[in-house]
Scaffold this motif. Sequence first.
Motif, PDB file in Angstrom:
ATOM      1  N   LEU A   1      -6.529   0.359   2.202  1.00  0.00           N
ATOM      2  CA  LEU A   1      -6.950  -0.829   2.391  1.00  0.00           C
ATOM      3  C   LEU A   1      -8.012  -1.052   3.745  1.00  0.00           C
ATOM      4  O   LEU A   1      -7.854  -0.775   4.842  1.00  0.00           O
ATOM      5  CB  LEU A   1      -5.758  -1.950   3.037  1.00  0.00           C
ATOM      6  CG  LEU A   1      -4.634  -2.075   1.926  1.00  0.00           C
ATOM      7  CD1 LEU A   1      -3.628  -2.994   2.378  1.00  0.00           C
ATOM      8  CD2 LEU A   1      -5.215  -2.163   0.508  1.00  0.00           C
ATOM      9  N   THR A   2      -9.022  -1.696   3.404  1.00  0.00           N
ATOM     10  CA  THR A   2     -10.256  -1.716   4.279  1.00  0.00           C
ATOM     11  C   THR A   2     -10.580  -2.969   4.306  1.00  0.00           C
ATOM     12  O   THR A   2     -10.813  -4.139   3.726  1.00  0.00           O
ATOM     13  CB  THR A   2     -11.393  -0.994   3.592  1.00  0.00           C
ATOM     14  OG1 THR A   2     -11.119   0.430   3.108  1.00  0.00           O
ATOM     15  CG2 THR A   2     -12.561  -0.807   4.440  1.00  0.00           C
ATOM     16  N   THR A   3     -11.000  -3.443   5.674  1.00  0.00           N
ATOM     17  CA  THR A   3     -11.378  -4.649   6.257  1.00  0.00           C
ATOM     18  C   THR A   3     -12.828  -5.121   6.387  1.00  0.00           C
ATOM     19  O   THR A   3     -13.304  -3.843   6.982  1.00  0.00           O
ATOM     20  CB  THR A   3     -10.477  -5.224   7.306  1.00  0.00           C
ATOM     21  OG1 THR A   3      -9.282  -5.098   6.945  1.00  0.00           O
ATOM     22  CG2 THR A   3     -10.917  -6.857   7.766  1.00  0.00           C
TER      23      THR A   3
ATOM     24  N   ILE B   1      -7.861  -7.905  -1.800  1.00  0.00           N
ATOM     25  CA  ILE B   1      -6.524  -8.073  -1.296  1.00  0.00           C
ATOM     26  C   ILE B   1      -6.070  -9.464  -0.573  1.00  0.00           C
ATOM     27  O   ILE B   1      -5.181 -10.107  -0.934  1.00  0.00           O
ATOM     28  CB  ILE B   1      -6.132  -6.957  -0.436  1.00  0.00           C
ATOM     29  CG1 ILE B   1      -6.283  -5.581  -1.344  1.00  0.00           C
ATOM     30  CG2 ILE B   1      -4.426  -6.860   0.029  1.00  0.00           C
ATOM     31  CD1 ILE B   1      -5.633  -5.474  -2.547  1.00  0.00           C
ATOM     32  N   GLU B   2      -6.923  -9.746   0.463  1.00  0.00           N
ATOM     33  CA  GLU B   2      -6.693 -10.733   1.213  1.00  0.00           C
ATOM     34  C   GLU B   2      -8.151 -11.346   1.980  1.00  0.00           C
ATOM     35  O   GLU B   2      -9.155 -10.491   2.069  1.00  0.00           O
ATOM     36  CB  GLU B   2      -5.917 -10.396   2.380  1.00  0.00           C
ATOM     37  CG  GLU B   2      -5.135 -11.422   3.249  1.00  0.00           C
ATOM     38  CD  GLU B   2      -4.309 -12.424   2.467  1.00  0.00           C
ATOM     39  OE1 GLU B   2      -4.559 -13.331   2.108  1.00  0.00           O
ATOM     40  OE2 GLU B   2      -3.301 -11.814   2.170  1.00  0.00           O
TER      41      GLU B   2
ATOM     42  N   GLU C   1       0.893  -1.117  -0.049  1.00  0.00           N
ATOM     43  CA  GLU C   1      -0.092   0.017   0.013  1.00  0.00           C
ATOM     44  C   GLU C   1       0.862   1.191  -0.077  1.00  0.00           C
ATOM     45  O   GLU C   1       2.020   1.251   0.574  1.00  0.00           O
ATOM     46  CB  GLU C   1      -0.914  -0.007   1.415  1.00  0.00           C
ATOM     47  CG  GLU C   1      -1.843   1.081   1.005  1.00  0.00           C
ATOM     48  CD  GLU C   1      -2.867   1.149   2.551  1.00  0.00           C
ATOM     49  OE1 GLU C   1      -3.765   1.843   2.622  1.00  0.00           O
ATOM     50  OE2 GLU C   1      -2.322   0.340   3.472  1.00  0.00           O
ATOM     51  N   LYS C   2       0.373   2.169  -0.602  1.00  0.00           N
ATOM     52  CA  LYS C   2       1.109   3.583  -0.748  1.00  0.00           C
ATOM     53  C   LYS C   2       0.112   4.721  -0.590  1.00  0.00           C
ATOM     54  O   LYS C   2      -1.045   4.662  -0.419  1.00  0.00           O
ATOM     55  CB  LYS C   2       1.785   3.685  -2.059  1.00  0.00           C
ATOM     56  CG  LYS C   2       1.005   3.856  -3.308  1.00  0.00           C
ATOM     57  CD  LYS C   2       1.771   4.139  -4.315  1.00  0.00           C
ATOM     58  CE  LYS C   2       0.810   4.588  -5.388  1.00  0.00           C
ATOM     59  NZ  LYS C   2       1.493   5.041  -6.846  1.00  0.00           N
ATOM     60  N   ASN C   3       0.608   5.778  -0.567  1.00  0.00           N
ATOM     61  CA  ASN C   3      -0.251   7.259  -0.545  1.00  0.00           C
ATOM     62  C   ASN C   3      -0.589   7.384  -1.791  1.00  0.00           C
ATOM     63  O   ASN C   3       0.220   7.755  -2.897  1.00  0.00           O
ATOM     64  CB  ASN C   3       0.482   8.315   0.097  1.00  0.00           C
ATOM     65  CG  ASN C   3      -0.214   9.691   0.237  1.00  0.00           C
ATOM     66  OD1 ASN C   3      -1.425   9.470  -0.047  1.00  0.00           O
ATOM     67  ND2 ASN C   3       0.219  10.591   0.632  1.00  0.00           N
TER      68      ASN C   3
ATOM     69  N   LEU D   1     -19.377   4.789  -0.614  1.00  0.00           N
ATOM     70  CA  LEU D   1     -19.562   3.450  -0.958  1.00  0.00           C
ATOM     71  C   LEU D   1     -18.621   2.394  -0.513  1.00  0.00           C
ATOM     72  O   LEU D   1     -19.011   1.203  -0.186  1.00  0.00           O
ATOM     73  CB  LEU D   1     -19.214   3.251  -2.624  1.00  0.00           C
ATOM     74  CG  LEU D   1     -19.585   1.978  -3.345  1.00  0.00           C
ATOM     75  CD1 LEU D   1     -20.946   1.525  -3.163  1.00  0.00           C
ATOM     76  CD2 LEU D   1     -19.302   2.092  -4.975  1.00  0.00           C
ATOM     77  N   THR D   2     -17.507   2.974   0.100  1.00  0.00           N
ATOM     78  CA  THR D   2     -16.358   1.922   0.578  1.00  0.00           C
ATOM     79  C   THR D   2     -17.053   1.599   2.052  1.00  0.00           C
ATOM     80  O   THR D   2     -16.613   0.574   2.472  1.00  0.00           O
ATOM     81  CB  THR D   2     -14.963   2.810   0.647  1.00  0.00           C
ATOM     82  OG1 THR D   2     -14.848   3.153  -0.665  1.00  0.00           O
ATOM     83  CG2 THR D   2     -13.935   2.040   1.317  1.00  0.00           C
ATOM     84  N   ARG D   3     -17.513   2.743   2.818  1.00  0.00           N
ATOM     85  CA  ARG D   3     -18.149   2.379   3.862  1.00  0.00           C
ATOM     86  C   ARG D   3     -19.145   1.318   3.751  1.00  0.00           C
ATOM     87  O   ARG D   3     -19.355   0.621   4.792  1.00  0.00           O
ATOM     88  CB  ARG D   3     -18.541   3.655   4.723  1.00  0.00           C
ATOM     89  CG  ARG D   3     -17.382   4.864   4.841  1.00  0.00           C
ATOM     90  CD  ARG D   3     -16.516   4.503   5.879  1.00  0.00           C
ATOM     91  NE  ARG D   3     -15.537   5.493   6.274  1.00  0.00           N
ATOM     92  CZ  ARG D   3     -15.602   6.397   7.110  1.00  0.00           C
ATOM     93  NH1 ARG D   3     -16.801   6.609   7.657  1.00  0.00           N
ATOM     94  NH2 ARG D   3     -14.854   7.590   7.214  1.00  0.00           N
ATOM     95  N   THR D   4     -20.025   1.406   2.964  1.00  0.00           N
ATOM     96  CA  THR D   4     -21.211   0.532   2.802  1.00  0.00           C
ATOM     97  C   THR D   4     -20.695  -0.754   2.747  1.00  0.00           C
ATOM     98  O   THR D   4     -21.106  -1.961   2.987  1.00  0.00           O
ATOM     99  CB  THR D   4     -22.091   1.102   1.550  1.00  0.00           C
ATOM    100  OG1 THR D   4     -22.585   2.440   1.979  1.00  0.00           O
ATOM    101  CG2 THR D   4     -23.203  -0.045   1.507  1.00  0.00           C
ATOM    102  N   LEU D   5     -19.586  -1.095   1.450  1.00  0.00           N
ATOM    103  CA  LEU D   5     -19.170  -2.231   1.277  1.00  0.00           C
ATOM    104  C   LEU D   5     -18.262  -3.012   2.524  1.00  0.00           C
ATOM    105  O   LEU D   5     -18.270  -4.033   2.723  1.00  0.00           O
ATOM    106  CB  LEU D   5     -18.174  -2.134   0.245  1.00  0.00           C
ATOM    107  CG  LEU D   5     -18.774  -2.276  -1.226  1.00  0.00           C
ATOM    108  CD1 LEU D   5     -17.606  -1.915  -2.239  1.00  0.00           C
ATOM    109  CD2 LEU D   5     -19.604  -3.450  -1.307  1.00  0.00           C
TER     110      LEU D   5
END
Length: 715
Positions: free
Chosen positions: A609-611, A208-209, A130-132, A168-172
């Motif tokens: 990266l979101t889990t 990712i994982e 991961e990067k900025n 949308l990321t928060r919902t997923l």
Amino acid sequence: MISAGMKLLRTSFCNPVHQFVNLTFTVIFFHFDYKDISESFLLDFFMVSILFSKLRELLQKLQFVMTYVAPWQMAWGSSFHVFAQLFAIPHSALLFFQTFATSVFSTPLSPFLGSVIFLTSYVRPVKFWEKNYNTRPVDNSNTRLAVQIERDPGGDDNNLNSIFYEHLTRTLQESLCGDLLLGRWGNYSAGDCFILASDDLNAFVHLIEIGNGLVTFQLRGLEFRGTYCQQREVEAILEGNEDDRGCCCCQAGHLPHLLSCNAAFHLRWLTWEITRTQYILEGYSILDNNAATMLQVFDLRRVLVRYYVQSIIYYMVTSPKLLSWIKNESLLKSLQPFAKWHYIERDLAMLNINIDDDYVPCLQGITRASFCNVYLEWIQYCARKRQEPSQTLDCDEDSALVTLSFALCILGRRALAAAAHNMAISLDSFLYGLHALFKGDFRITARDEWVFADMDLLHKVVAPAVRMSLKLHQDQFTCPDEYEDPVVLYDAIQSFEGKVVICHEGDPAWRGAVLSNREELLTLRHVVDEGVDEYKVLMLHRGFLSFKVIKVNKECVRGLWAGQQQELIFLRNRNPERGSIQNNKQVLRNLINSSCDQPLGYPMYVSPLTTSYLGTHRQLKDVWGRSVTLDGIRTWFRTKWLRVRKDCSAGQHGGGNIEDVDGGRGPSAGGNQESSTEQPRTGGSQRWASPREGTPRTGGCGGATRSLIKAHLVP
């Protein structure tokens, strides 16, 4: 054995779909065909899993290469691609040798300058780094004040729309792991790539994982108003194949609920597949209206100014500081000119007969009498709604309340004229001034410096009045005459104040409202992009959005991203219309390349990266129950222990209901609880109830007498 065991244990969580094939082949091959070369089941399973992973990678690369070079669906992006198509035919053997070699070393196979000539790239690490990504939204919290005043920070659509991909990321994050386990995304494994496509939002999702009850992913949001090539590929995804009736060169039709021969053939020659046609997620439906269209006519501007003045009066009267304002001697002394009936406000740069309802043509200005003639009824109604029994609020024509209202309304209109460079009669200048006030840029003149006696007059009265007037102006198109009634107008403002978030997109409150799932939002956006200079009124309503889930060949993604890196970084080809990013519906070349990291691609938003955890899925909580935690176990044991104590306490009272011990009262005859005569007791003893009473008797004879009576009654 330790290394092999840990790898297989980890793979059983990260890639469970393929473990069954590996296990079946290991058992059949080493226990029946070649039992002599077995080196123990664990090591055999370990080697087979590595071999099958390479074979799967080889198959994915062959699918990518053969789809990309197929001559009947080649999309030439430049003249170089035409010559490369002919040049690559004699080197087909080398191409397939490269495909085999890259599968062994897990290196990308990238098309050279977007053509059908493939080159082997260098080995990448298996670990995701991961990067900025430099896609942080720009708002008032991370820009200087001078930048906010002089120009809109990040006033382009891409920066402003990135908040919807963050939502949308928060919902997923809440639902992705559960939806994957429920099979809504089809088969999946670590490293797979998906595209969520809809009419407005198009997002690239990278898994990712994958672990036991968790999934780590990254979302890349693409442009709302995409390029021509992007729109063609999105249309290819959204269009259906049910109407295709072709079979080779004729229209033979197809059987019900089946595809035609041509449609089935074309769908096989794609590097992507639709795994779900309707995937529902929570989101915002966006409705934008051109502000120039809504305010071009003078009558519509008149309505906006009227709502502006009425909103100023509403916020002033409902403010908890109203009594301190109208009793402030220094403030009233500054407002003495407005208290005189012969005072005339003749600021021609601010006032106009076409816009102001209280304008007097013969006096060429506004007087206290004309102001009261239009707005006194509204002032008195707001005062009556605020009036408390313990306090009396004077609201007649000569009151300090009317004086303060008159002065504030003049100040608000003068601030609008100053922001519009004293050219409010021009539509462009009027919109510029309205947007300046909407974002909080008030230019107070020397005549209105009395407002600095309390800054809440600006922050809590005039500023929210500008925003509320825009909301009222939007609603008046559906019901033009509804807000003529003060009762309806007051209730509408009170309702909007509680449920609608109205603020500028540069305000951090806007981002907080979107991410906290507020029901309705409204803003005024100034868009300056590629020669376009326009103002839009955006209304957001929280609801459900429908997406199509498309699974993309991950080796196709790796190859196209590696090709972009080779072309832009090493070959220095910065042509924005280069052939390698032209549309290719078979591989979604433009969508994939535009989602690459900057500066190779141009994603609007790249999430960290979101889990996503299994326990946050709403539907799975009802199906599988909640997570097993130490607190849950402790609560369960405590509940059972209290139940045992209640049973013991009930037994010490010579029988009776447990509910009697808990509540201290007996069951009623008409209740839903059973009487104690229906509960067996140890030692053969029974509680007897009189047929006429219907309730158990607590007193009575001893155990021997009860046994004797029972012996006579039971034959």
